[in-house]
Design an enzyme around this catalytic site. Structure first.
Site, PDB file in Angstrom:
ATOM      1  CG  HIS A   1       0.152   2.049   3.128  1.00 13.15           C
ATOM      2  ND1 HIS A   1       0.544   1.220   2.078  1.00 13.15           N
ATOM      3  CD2 HIS A   1      -1.293   1.673   3.383  1.00 13.15           C
ATOM      4  CE1 HIS A   1      -0.232   0.236   2.065  1.00 13.15           C
ATOM      5  NE2 HIS A   1      -1.394   0.505   2.759  1.00 13.15           N
TER       6      HIS A   1
HETATM    7  P1  TYD Z   1      -0.073  -1.016  -1.888  1.00 14.36           P
HETATM    8  O1  TYD Z   1      -1.202  -0.732  -1.380  1.00 14.36           O
HETATM    9  O2  TYD Z   1       1.005   0.248  -1.623  1.00 14.36           O
HETATM   10  O3  TYD Z   1       0.805  -2.432  -1.547  1.00 14.36           O
HETATM   11  P2  TYD Z   1       1.344  -2.643   0.044  1.00 14.36           P
HETATM   12  O4  TYD Z   1       0.955  -2.131   0.970  1.00 14.36           O
HETATM   13  O5  TYD Z   1       1.084  -4.168  -0.156  1.00 14.36           O
HETATM   14  O6  TYD Z   1       2.779  -2.876  -0.356  1.00 14.36           O
HETATM   15  O7  TYD Z   1      -0.045  -1.074  -3.595  1.00 14.36           O
HETATM   16  C1  TYD Z   1       0.869  -1.335  -4.399  1.00 14.36           C
HETATM   17  C2  TYD Z   1       0.495  -0.894  -5.683  1.00 14.36           C
HETATM   18  O8  TYD Z   1      -0.477  -1.497  -6.224  1.00 14.36           O
HETATM   19  C3  TYD Z   1       0.325   0.630  -5.759  1.00 14.36           C
HETATM   20  O9  TYD Z   1       0.930   1.173  -6.884  1.00 14.36           O
HETATM   21  C4  TYD Z   1      -1.148   0.681  -6.034  1.00 14.36           C
HETATM   22  C5  TYD Z   1      -1.578  -0.577  -6.667  1.00 14.36           C
HETATM   23  N1  TYD Z   1      -2.822  -0.936  -6.115  1.00 14.36           N
HETATM   24  C6  TYD Z   1      -4.098  -0.736  -6.978  1.00 14.36           C
HETATM   25  O10 TYD Z   1      -3.701  -0.495  -8.353  1.00 14.36           O
HETATM   26  N2  TYD Z   1      -5.321  -1.463  -6.591  1.00 14.36           N
HETATM   27  C7  TYD Z   1      -5.418  -1.861  -5.342  1.00 14.36           C
HETATM   28  O11 TYD Z   1      -6.502  -2.400  -5.133  1.00 14.36           O
HETATM   29  C8  TYD Z   1      -4.084  -2.185  -4.385  1.00 14.36           C
HETATM   30  C9  TYD Z   1      -4.267  -2.747  -2.885  1.00 14.36           C
HETATM   31  C10 TYD Z   1      -2.754  -1.597  -4.908  1.00 14.36           C
END
Ligand code: TYD
Length: 147
Positions: free
Chosen positions: A63
């Site tokens: 992302h």
């Molecule tokens: P995401 O940022 O997509 O994780 P990665 O890039 O490491 O794969 O986040 C994963 C899930 O966690 C998504 O559903 C959003 C949630 N999340 C939160 O609720 N709070 C946060 O601060 C972060 C970073 C993620």
């Protein structure tokens, strides 16, 4: 975000990513590294989160953020971060708890090759907001290359 900031985010490139080395207080008993606002981080830290217990072969990220700035460390173990501005890609190997990757907004990122037991800690400039994410690569390219 005002239009000037939006334009800046659209213009960020992979060459705006830098590795930041934090001071290591080295003692026979072990190392200690300090992170403080207004000293060694170019943004105010509003949130800290970490990835851990990552299964072998797993990939994270995939992302971009519209506004969020991040400083990312391998607190334990190692992993790769590939950043992509829609034109160029760069891969950084993080393996030191005191050397972090400073990432401006507007870059697609993928994290992979996590070593067993590795921990990725992220210092972030803003609170969590799903509306700051771009999770579709084509949408990211459209965002970067629209006027
Ligand atoms: P995401 O940022 O997509 O994780 P990665 O890039 O490491 O794969 O986040 C994963 C899930 O966690 C998504 O559903 C959003 C949630 N999340 C939160 O609720 N709070 C946060 O601060 C972060 C970073 C993620």
């Amino acid at each position: 975000m005002n239009s000037r900031n939006t334009k800046m985010t659209k213009q960020t490139s992979v060459f705006d990513c830098t590795l930041v080395t934090l001071e290591k207080n080295h003692q026979e008993k072990g190392n200690l590294t300090v992170v403080t606002n207004n000293h060694n981080i170019p943004f105010e830290i509003k949130r800290v989160y970490y990835l851990y217990d990552i299964p072998g072969g797993e990939e994270r990220g995939a992302h971009a953020h519209k506004e969020l700035q991040q400083l990312i460390f391998a607190l334990s173990g190692s992993f790769d971060i590939t950043v992509d501005d829609g034109k160029s890609k760069r891969t950084f190997f993080l393996s030191r708890p005191n050397i972090g990757l400073l990432m401006p907004p507007g870059l697609w990122r993928e994290l992979n090759n996590f070593s067993s037991g590795s921990i990725c800690v992220v210092l972030a400039s803003q609170e969590y907001s799903e509306s700051d994410y771009i999770r579709d690569y084509q949408e990211f390219k459209d965002y970067k290359f629209s006027i």
